[in-house]
Design a protein around this motif. Structure first.
Motif, PDB file in Angstrom:
ATOM      1  N   TYR A  96     -19.901 -42.993 -20.904  1.00  0.00           N
ATOM      2  CA  TYR A  96     -20.751 -43.293 -22.062  1.00  0.00           C
ATOM      3  C   TYR A  96     -22.212 -43.392 -21.615  1.00  0.00           C
ATOM      4  O   TYR A  96     -23.102 -42.799 -22.231  1.00  0.00           O
ATOM      5  N   SER A  97     -22.460 -44.130 -20.535  1.00  0.00           N
ATOM      6  CA  SER A  97     -23.836 -44.304 -20.042  1.00  0.00           C
ATOM      7  C   SER A  97     -24.445 -42.962 -19.648  1.00  0.00           C
ATOM      8  O   SER A  97     -25.606 -42.686 -19.958  1.00  0.00           O
ATOM      9  N   THR A  98     -23.668 -42.135 -18.968  1.00  0.00           N
ATOM     10  CA  THR A  98     -24.142 -40.815 -18.561  1.00  0.00           C
ATOM     11  C   THR A  98     -24.508 -39.969 -19.774  1.00  0.00           C
ATOM     12  O   THR A  98     -25.559 -39.321 -19.806  1.00  0.00           O
ATOM     13  N   GLN A  99     -23.651 -39.974 -20.792  1.00  0.00           N
ATOM     14  CA  GLN A  99     -23.923 -39.204 -22.001  1.00  0.00           C
ATOM     15  C   GLN A  99     -25.128 -39.762 -22.753  1.00  0.00           C
ATOM     16  O   GLN A  99     -25.911 -38.983 -23.306  1.00  0.00           O
ATOM     17  N   ALA A 100     -25.286 -41.057 -22.755  1.00  0.00           N
ATOM     18  CA  ALA A 100     -26.429 -41.674 -23.448  1.00  0.00           C
ATOM     19  C   ALA A 100     -27.739 -41.243 -22.788  1.00  0.00           C
ATOM     20  O   ALA A 100     -28.722 -40.955 -23.480  1.00  0.00           O
ATOM     21  N   VAL A 101     -27.752 -41.172 -21.465  1.00  0.00           N
ATOM     22  CA  VAL A 101     -28.960 -40.742 -20.754  1.00  0.00           C
ATOM     23  C   VAL A 101     -29.234 -39.267 -21.026  1.00  0.00           C
ATOM     24  O   VAL A 101     -30.379 -38.871 -21.256  1.00  0.00           O
ATOM     25  N   ARG A 102     -28.191 -38.440 -21.038  1.00  0.00           N
ATOM     26  CA  ARG A 102     -28.359 -37.003 -21.293  1.00  0.00           C
ATOM     27  C   ARG A 102     -28.890 -36.727 -22.699  1.00  0.00           C
ATOM     28  O   ARG A 102     -29.610 -35.760 -22.911  1.00  0.00           O
ATOM     29  N   ASN A 103     -28.521 -37.549 -23.647  1.00  0.00           N
ATOM     30  CA  ASN A 103     -28.896 -37.306 -25.047  1.00  0.00           C
ATOM     31  C   ASN A 103     -30.243 -37.896 -25.413  1.00  0.00           C
ATOM     32  O   ASN A 103     -30.645 -37.812 -26.564  1.00  0.00           O
ATOM     33  N   LYS A 144     -20.370 -39.869 -31.773  1.00  0.00           N
ATOM     34  CA  LYS A 144     -19.310 -39.469 -30.853  1.00  0.00           C
ATOM     35  C   LYS A 144     -19.433 -40.116 -29.480  1.00  0.00           C
ATOM     36  O   LYS A 144     -18.420 -40.439 -28.862  1.00  0.00           O
ATOM     37  N   ASN A 145     -20.645 -40.339 -28.991  1.00  0.00           N
ATOM     38  CA  ASN A 145     -20.786 -40.974 -27.674  1.00  0.00           C
ATOM     39  C   ASN A 145     -20.262 -42.403 -27.672  1.00  0.00           C
ATOM     40  O   ASN A 145     -19.789 -42.889 -26.642  1.00  0.00           O
ATOM     41  N   GLU A 148     -21.648 -34.889 -34.901  1.00  0.00           N
ATOM     42  CA  GLU A 148     -22.121 -36.107 -34.226  1.00  0.00           C
ATOM     43  C   GLU A 148     -21.329 -37.341 -34.651  1.00  0.00           C
ATOM     44  O   GLU A 148     -21.009 -38.182 -33.826  1.00  0.00           O
ATOM     45  N   MET A 149     -21.014 -37.445 -35.927  1.00  0.00           N
ATOM     46  CA  MET A 149     -20.291 -38.615 -36.432  1.00  0.00           C
ATOM     47  C   MET A 149     -18.785 -38.317 -36.444  1.00  0.00           C
ATOM     48  O   MET A 149     -18.365 -37.287 -36.966  1.00  0.00           O
ATOM     49  N   GLN A 150     -18.009 -39.230 -35.878  1.00  0.00           N
ATOM     50  CA  GLN A 150     -16.556 -39.052 -35.753  1.00  0.00           C
ATOM     51  C   GLN A 150     -15.831 -40.304 -36.225  1.00  0.00           C
ATOM     52  O   GLN A 150     -16.363 -41.423 -36.138  1.00  0.00           O
ATOM     53  N   PHE A 151     -14.609 -40.115 -36.679  1.00  0.00           N
ATOM     54  CA  PHE A 151     -13.768 -41.235 -37.091  1.00  0.00           C
ATOM     55  C   PHE A 151     -13.557 -42.160 -35.901  1.00  0.00           C
ATOM     56  O   PHE A 151     -13.323 -41.707 -34.780  1.00  0.00           O
ATOM     57  N   ILE A 152     -13.640 -43.451 -36.128  1.00  0.00           N
ATOM     58  CA  ILE A 152     -13.653 -44.448 -35.065  1.00  0.00           C
ATOM     59  C   ILE A 152     -12.424 -44.404 -34.147  1.00  0.00           C
ATOM     60  O   ILE A 152     -12.509 -44.720 -32.969  1.00  0.00           O
ATOM     61  N   LEU A 153     -11.282 -43.979 -34.655  1.00  0.00           N
ATOM     62  CA  LEU A 153     -10.068 -43.949 -33.832  1.00  0.00           C
ATOM     63  C   LEU A 153      -9.901 -42.653 -33.036  1.00  0.00           C
ATOM     64  O   LEU A 153      -8.913 -42.494 -32.321  1.00  0.00           O
ATOM     65  N   LYS A 154     -10.875 -41.751 -33.093  1.00  0.00           N
ATOM     66  CA  LYS A 154     -10.768 -40.493 -32.362  1.00  0.00           C
ATOM     67  C   LYS A 154     -11.144 -40.629 -30.890  1.00  0.00           C
ATOM     68  O   LYS A 154     -11.271 -39.641 -30.187  1.00  0.00           O
ATOM     69  N   PHE A 155     -11.262 -41.876 -30.401  1.00  0.00           N
ATOM     70  CA  PHE A 155     -11.492 -42.046 -28.970  1.00  0.00           C
ATOM     71  C   PHE A 155     -10.234 -41.682 -28.192  1.00  0.00           C
ATOM     72  O   PHE A 155     -10.290 -41.421 -26.992  1.00  0.00           O
ATOM     73  N   PHE A 156      -9.076 -41.648 -28.866  1.00  0.00           N
ATOM     74  CA  PHE A 156      -7.828 -41.170 -28.278  1.00  0.00           C
ATOM     75  C   PHE A 156      -7.212 -40.166 -29.220  1.00  0.00           C
ATOM     76  O   PHE A 156      -7.501 -40.148 -30.413  1.00  0.00           O
ATOM     77  N   ASP A 168     -13.976 -35.099 -21.911  1.00  0.00           N
ATOM     78  CA  ASP A 168     -14.275 -33.691 -22.226  1.00  0.00           C
ATOM     79  C   ASP A 168     -14.083 -33.408 -23.715  1.00  0.00           C
ATOM     80  O   ASP A 168     -14.907 -32.745 -24.342  1.00  0.00           O
ATOM     81  N   ARG A 169     -12.997 -33.906 -24.282  1.00  0.00           N
ATOM     82  CA  ARG A 169     -12.708 -33.677 -25.705  1.00  0.00           C
ATOM     83  C   ARG A 169     -13.795 -34.289 -26.579  1.00  0.00           C
ATOM     84  O   ARG A 169     -14.306 -33.642 -27.496  1.00  0.00           O
ATOM     85  N   ILE A 170     -14.176 -35.509 -26.295  1.00  0.00           N
ATOM     86  CA  ILE A 170     -15.175 -36.213 -27.107  1.00  0.00           C
ATOM     87  C   ILE A 170     -16.534 -35.521 -27.005  1.00  0.00           C
ATOM     88  O   ILE A 170     -17.213 -35.315 -28.016  1.00  0.00           O
ATOM     89  N   VAL A 171     -16.929 -35.149 -25.806  1.00  0.00           N
ATOM     90  CA  VAL A 171     -18.229 -34.500 -25.615  1.00  0.00           C
ATOM     91  C   VAL A 171     -18.285 -33.160 -26.349  1.00  0.00           C
ATOM     92  O   VAL A 171     -19.333 -32.760 -26.858  1.00  0.00           O
TER      93      VAL A 171
END
Length: 139
Positions: free
Chosen positions: A131-138, A5-6, A72-80, A64-67
């Motif tokens: 993305y970078s912020t979430q990567a550091v948090r995870n 998801k990230n 953890e695994m999401q369909f690739i087009l769910k970025f929108f 917010d929606r993605i987070v």
């Protein structure tokens, strides 16, 4: 096809950066004969309007929606979501239509595309930063 998801945030960033750079490039190319303080101020106004009224809100909403996705695994087009894909298709169709129809003078393309393109680039950078912020948090 599913991705973590990230990575949806990174993908959104890449999509908006690509769109933004392309639109900004068209605006800058059209600007060569129209660089004045008033036109630059108008481009800045277009930027602020699009950033604060559209793209800034869009970045926050989709991040917010993605987070919040539980899986953890999401369909690739769910970025929108569907609405955002429709907005993007509408913007592309109208933009291409305006340029190819000749209805808008180059000065409009220069001012409007430069402002909107810059707002799109900032949206891409914001998604990439999220993305970078979430990567550091995870970690």
């Amino acid at each position: 096809m599913k991705i973590k998801k990230n990575y949806l945030l990174l993908l959104a960033g890449i999509v908006w950066l690509a769109a933004g750079f392309n639109i900004l490039r068209i605006g800058i190319i059209s600007y060569k004969s129209y660089v004045t303080l008033i036109n630059l101020a108008l481009s800045a106004a277009v930027f602020f309007l699009f950033w604060f009224m559209v793209f800034g809100k869009l970045v926050r909403r989709h991040t917010d929606r993605i987070v919040r996705y539980e899986e953890e695994m999401q369909f690739i087009l769910k970025f929108f979501d569907r609405k955002s894909f429709c907005i993007m298709a509408f913007m592309m169709t109208c933009g291409i239509g305006l340029r190819t129809s000749g209805l808008c003078p180059d000065i409009f393309i220069a001012v409007f595309y430069s402002g909107r393109g810059t707002a799109l680039v900032l949206a891409g950078l914001a998604f990439t930063g999220n993305y970078s912020t979430q990567a550091v948090r995870n970690r």
